[in-house]
Design a protein around this motif. Structure first.
Motif, PDB file in Angstrom:
ATOM      1  N   VAL A 105     -37.374  42.705 -52.306  1.00  0.00           N
ATOM      2  CA  VAL A 105     -37.468  41.617 -52.024  1.00  0.00           C
ATOM      3  C   VAL A 105     -38.270  40.971 -50.999  1.00  0.00           C
ATOM      4  O   VAL A 105     -38.973  39.911 -51.037  1.00  0.00           O
ATOM      5  N   SER A 106     -37.998  41.733 -49.857  1.00  0.00           N
ATOM      6  CA  SER A 106     -39.047  41.255 -48.586  1.00  0.00           C
ATOM      7  C   SER A 106     -40.288  41.218 -48.992  1.00  0.00           C
ATOM      8  O   SER A 106     -41.087  40.169 -48.915  1.00  0.00           O
ATOM      9  N   ILE A 167     -33.427  37.748 -61.145  1.00  0.00           N
ATOM     10  CA  ILE A 167     -33.621  38.013 -59.766  1.00  0.00           C
ATOM     11  C   ILE A 167     -35.085  37.666 -59.376  1.00  0.00           C
ATOM     12  O   ILE A 167     -35.502  36.964 -58.260  1.00  0.00           O
ATOM     13  N   TYR A 168     -36.151  37.994 -60.371  1.00  0.00           N
ATOM     14  CA  TYR A 168     -37.714  37.572 -60.110  1.00  0.00           C
ATOM     15  C   TYR A 168     -37.688  36.051 -60.005  1.00  0.00           C
ATOM     16  O   TYR A 168     -38.386  35.682 -58.957  1.00  0.00           O
ATOM     17  N   SER A 187     -38.156  37.517 -42.237  1.00  0.00           N
ATOM     18  CA  SER A 187     -37.491  39.049 -42.053  1.00  0.00           C
ATOM     19  C   SER A 187     -35.940  38.510 -42.314  1.00  0.00           C
ATOM     20  O   SER A 187     -35.314  39.309 -43.115  1.00  0.00           O
ATOM     21  N   ASP A 188     -35.449  37.826 -41.382  1.00  0.00           N
ATOM     22  CA  ASP A 188     -33.927  37.467 -41.596  1.00  0.00           C
ATOM     23  C   ASP A 188     -33.523  36.625 -42.850  1.00  0.00           C
ATOM     24  O   ASP A 188     -32.772  36.738 -43.618  1.00  0.00           O
ATOM     25  N   PHE A 189     -34.670  35.901 -43.407  1.00  0.00           N
ATOM     26  CA  PHE A 189     -34.542  35.075 -44.712  1.00  0.00           C
ATOM     27  C   PHE A 189     -34.486  35.959 -45.867  1.00  0.00           C
ATOM     28  O   PHE A 189     -33.597  35.816 -46.616  1.00  0.00           O
ATOM     29  N   GLN A 195     -29.383  40.525 -49.405  1.00  0.00           N
ATOM     30  CA  GLN A 195     -27.897  40.770 -49.386  1.00  0.00           C
ATOM     31  C   GLN A 195     -27.054  39.931 -50.741  1.00  0.00           C
ATOM     32  O   GLN A 195     -26.245  40.478 -51.070  1.00  0.00           O
ATOM     33  N   GLN A 196     -27.555  38.699 -50.727  1.00  0.00           N
ATOM     34  CA  GLN A 196     -26.815  37.932 -51.490  1.00  0.00           C
ATOM     35  C   GLN A 196     -26.765  38.524 -52.987  1.00  0.00           C
ATOM     36  O   GLN A 196     -25.843  38.624 -53.784  1.00  0.00           O
ATOM     37  N   TYR A 197     -28.013  39.046 -53.033  1.00  0.00           N
ATOM     38  CA  TYR A 197     -28.059  39.604 -54.700  1.00  0.00           C
ATOM     39  C   TYR A 197     -27.534  40.949 -54.765  1.00  0.00           C
ATOM     40  O   TYR A 197     -27.101  41.249 -55.746  1.00  0.00           O
ATOM     41  N   LEU A 198     -27.602  41.490 -53.657  1.00  0.00           N
ATOM     42  CA  LEU A 198     -26.797  42.850 -53.598  1.00  0.00           C
ATOM     43  C   LEU A 198     -25.302  42.448 -53.756  1.00  0.00           C
ATOM     44  O   LEU A 198     -24.551  43.485 -54.517  1.00  0.00           O
ATOM     45  N   ASN A 199     -24.590  41.449 -53.386  1.00  0.00           N
ATOM     46  CA  ASN A 199     -23.255  41.176 -53.450  1.00  0.00           C
ATOM     47  C   ASN A 199     -23.190  40.894 -55.084  1.00  0.00           C
ATOM     48  O   ASN A 199     -21.930  41.368 -55.313  1.00  0.00           O
ATOM     49  N   MET A 200     -24.152  40.124 -55.520  1.00  0.00           N
ATOM     50  CA  MET A 200     -23.993  39.880 -56.969  1.00  0.00           C
ATOM     51  C   MET A 200     -24.125  41.189 -57.859  1.00  0.00           C
ATOM     52  O   MET A 200     -23.324  40.941 -58.907  1.00  0.00           O
ATOM     53  N   LEU A 201     -24.707  42.058 -57.409  1.00  0.00           N
ATOM     54  CA  LEU A 201     -24.749  43.410 -58.134  1.00  0.00           C
ATOM     55  C   LEU A 201     -23.422  44.156 -57.959  1.00  0.00           C
ATOM     56  O   LEU A 201     -23.580  45.516 -58.363  1.00  0.00           O
TER      57      LEU A 201
END
Length: 204
Positions: A105-106, A167-168, A187-189, A195-201
């Motif tokens: 993602v980064s 996600i893409y 970096s923080d962004f 993390q938002q996507y990981l929560n969704m996953l």
């Protein structure tokens, strides 16, 4: 013409002759620079060849048209983008799927921010291609990470390919938002987005 003159002429031609890949790169680099400075429509083939210092026939030896050189720039951009993501993810532990996802993602956001002017040239500012090789290759890249994480029991995916596609598209959407807001330090962004996507996953 004397023998010496013929030899001198041959040596001059030899000095001016460059390998095809070098000449192609020169033409593509010149075109990209002019496209960035003036825009695609305003740039002429005559300006491209003048920048490189070659004859018009040399241009047409390698490219059929201005659109053809744009297609070559597009392929080069796709290769650059994919390689940047591959190199970033390769730094992670091959079994650490969460880290791979965060880095993907980064790197995706950072690479896009670093190169979006070229992206907009080769794809168009408001491009919409149903058959988009860059999108397909990046989605497949992400799909490999998602599938690996699912097999490791980190998350569950009912439709992995659709999840990767969503996600893409989302990552590119937030990258455009970062560009619009002239965000410099991402970096923080990027960490927040990942993390938002990981929560969704439902990552553990």
């Amino acid at each position: 013409m004397s023998s010496q003159s013929q030899i001198a002429s041959a040596k001059t031609r030899q000095r001016r002759t460059k390998p095809a890949e070098v000449r192609i790169d020169e033409l593509m680099n010149a075109a990209q620079t002019l496209f960035l400075e003036k825009g695609v429509e305003a740039t002429t083939i005559s300006e491209i060849i003048a920048s490189v210092g070659v004859a018009k026939g040399t241009f047409y030896h390698y490219f059929e048209s201005k659109q053809h050189i744009i297609e070559a720039l597009k392929k080069r951009y796709i290769d650059y983008f994919i390689e940047a993501l591959d190199q970033a993810v390769a730094q992670c532990d091959p079994e650490d799927w969460v880290s791979q996802f965060k880095v993907w993602v980064s790197a995706n956001i950072q690479t896009y921010l670093d190169s979006y002017p070229v992206h907009d040239i080769v794809f168009g500012v408001h491009h919409h291609e149903r058959k988009n090789n860059e999108k397909n290759m990046v989605v497949e890249q992400l799909l490999g990470i998602l599938t690996g994480g699912e097999q490791a029991g980190i998350w569950r995916l009912e439709q992995p390919h659709l999840t990767a596609l969503l996600i893409y598209c989302g990552v590119h959407g937030v990258a455009d938002e970062a560009i619009a807001n002239q965000l410099k330090d991402i970096s923080d962004f990027s960490e927040h987005i990942a993390q938002q996507y990981l929560n969704m996953l439902r990552a553990e």
